[in-house]
Motif scaffolding. Structure first.
Motif, short mmCIF file in Angstrom:
data_model
loop_
_atom_site.label_atom_id
_atom_site.label_comp_id
_atom_site.label_asym_id
_atom_site.label_seq_id
_atom_site.Cartn_x
_atom_site.Cartn_y
_atom_site.Cartn_z
N ASP A 11 0.85 -1.19 0.00
CA ASP A 11 0.00 0.00 0.00
C ASP A 11 0.89 1.24 0.00
OD1 ASP A 11 0.94 0.23 2.62
OD2 ASP A 11 -0.84 -0.72 3.47
N ASN A 12 0.25 2.40 0.14
CA ASN A 12 0.98 3.67 0.08
C ASN A 12 1.67 4.04 1.39
OD1 ASN A 12 0.20 4.09 -2.61
ND2 ASN A 12 -1.72 5.06 -1.99
N THR A 13 1.52 3.21 2.41
CA THR A 13 2.09 3.55 3.71
C THR A 13 3.61 3.65 3.65
OG1 THR A 13 0.26 2.38 4.78
CG2 THR A 13 2.17 2.91 6.14
N TYR B 290 5.46 4.34 1.07
CA TYR B 290 5.88 5.50 0.30
C TYR B 290 5.77 6.78 1.14
CZ TYR B 290 5.34 2.24 -3.58
OH TYR B 290 5.45 1.16 -4.42
N ARG B 291 4.71 6.87 1.92
CA ARG B 291 4.56 8.03 2.80
C ARG B 291 5.66 8.05 3.85
NH1 ARG B 291 -0.45 7.61 3.49
NH2 ARG B 291 -0.38 6.19 5.29
N ALA B 292 6.00 6.88 4.38
CA ALA B 292 7.10 6.80 5.36
C ALA B 292 8.42 7.20 4.73
CB ALA B 292 7.17 5.39 5.94
N TYR B 293 8.63 6.80 3.47
CA TYR B 293 9.83 7.23 2.75
C TYR B 293 9.88 8.75 2.65
CZ TYR B 293 12.77 3.50 0.85
OH TYR B 293 13.70 2.52 0.69
N GLY B 294 8.75 9.35 2.32
CA GLY B 294 8.71 10.81 2.21
C GLY B 294 9.01 11.49 3.53
N ILE B 295 8.44 10.97 4.63
CA ILE B 295 8.70 11.55 5.95
C ILE B 295 10.17 11.44 6.30
CG2 ILE B 295 8.26 11.27 8.40
CD1 ILE B 295 5.97 12.57 6.97
N LYS C 68 -0.31 7.84 12.21
CA LYS C 68 0.32 6.92 11.27
C LYS C 68 0.82 7.62 10.01
CE LYS C 68 -3.98 5.55 8.98
NZ LYS C 68 -4.86 4.42 8.61
N ASP C 69 0.29 8.80 9.72
CA ASP C 69 0.76 9.56 8.55
C ASP C 69 2.13 10.19 8.79
OD1 ASP C 69 -1.54 8.96 7.16
OD2 ASP C 69 -2.59 10.78 7.80
N LEU C 70 2.60 10.17 10.02
CA LEU C 70 3.91 10.75 10.36
C LEU C 70 4.93 9.70 10.74
CD1 LEU C 70 2.83 13.88 12.47
CD2 LEU C 70 3.52 13.82 10.08
#
Length: 293
Positions: free
Chosen positions: A67-69, A71-76, A221-223
């Motif tokens: 899922d996109n989780t 990728y978001r963690a990579y961005g953070i 979880k978004d952070l």
């Protein structure tokens, strides 16, 4: 051109051979991890680690990137690493330069105050109360950057390097009308690239591998940074292994080992590419000819 003697050439060849064997010794385990991460779990259980995938499989990477989780963690993590390293280098350089200037009043007292923080600190409870309650940085991305923005150890390393620079460089710049800010950013830092690259790499590695602060201060979880998310994935895998061992599902092998290897590749891959770009600064002598004659 001076011709090298036979003993010198033999000694140089021995050094090259030793360095080559040591590099190979370090590279083989890493390559084994990469190759095994592209192997099926059943093949790992049956044959162990290998240097080439015998049963090629992307199941471990599919599970990580399902899922996109991730990728978001990579961005953070990328944001924290880039912004945190830049801010850390700016403030560390400013503090180190201030303590390296002999004309600064009470600079030894300031240095002792900073050194004192390396020996004694308030502990985890005091830090948690300060950051979460009084500074109100809980569940913000800045809690992963600001509390560890300046390392006293890195600051002292950089201060010692600045102190080794000839004072006549700054004195000649001041005679020409330059202030301390100009001297730091236009003179001192450009000729300190080897030290700046080394300290910057230390900071980048620290920010990239940061996960414990997320455990304490991040509930959104978004952070979640990458390392903390990977840890949660590994904990879930351990739980699945326990469940599958109790239930004994036929022909089902949870991808525990391959996912561990894949997470290793995922987490260390991007940061490894920093080394080729920074390596040249470790050996380049930029101080040669810097003093006005």
């Amino acid at each position: 051109m001076i011709k090298e003697s036979l003993p010198d050439r033999l000694l140089k060849g021995f050094f090259y051979l030793s360095i080559g064997l040591f590099s190979l010794y370090c590279l083989i385990p890493f390559w084994s991890v990469v190759a095994s991460s592209f192997t099926s779990e059943a093949s790992i259980v049956k044959n162990g680690y290998m240097f080439w995938p015998s049963d090629f499989s992307l199941d471990a990477y599919k599970m990580i990137f399902k899922d996109n989780t991730i990728y978001r963690a990579y961005g953070i993590t990328t944001f924290v690493t880039v912004v945190g390293t830049i801010l850390s280098m700016i403030f560390t350089s400013a503090m180190a330069y201030t303590l390296s200037v002999k004309s600064v009043k009470y600079r030894n007292h300031l240095a002792f105050y900073i050194y004192f923080t390396m020996l004694f600190h308030g502990g985890l409870v005091a830090s948690y109360l300060l950051i979460s309650k009084y500074l109100d940085m809980k569940d913000t991305i800045w809690v992963l950057i600001i509390p560890g923005m300046i390392s006293a150890w890195n600051m002292f390393l950089l201060r010692n390097f600045f102190a080794s620079i000839d004072d006549s460089i700054a004195e000649s710049a001041k005679i020409d009308g330059a202030n301390d800010v100009y001297i730091l950013f236009r003179i001192i830092l450009p000729i300190s690239l080897p030290a700046m690259a080394t300290i910057g790499l230390f900071y980048a590695l620290g920010y990239w591998n940061k996960w414990f602060d997320a455990v304490l201060y991040i509930n959104d979880k978004d952070l979640f940074p990458l390392q903390y998310l990977i840890q949660r994935i590994m904990n879930n895998l351990d739980y699945i292994n326990q469940i599958s061992a109790d239930i004994s599902i036929p022909n089902f092998i949870p991808p525990a080992m391959t996912v561990r290897l894949a997470t290793t590749v995922v987490t260390i891959g991007p940061i490894v590419f920093l080394y080729p770009f920074l390596q040249k600064y470790f050996v380049k002598g930029l101080m040669v000819g810097a003093v006005k004659g």
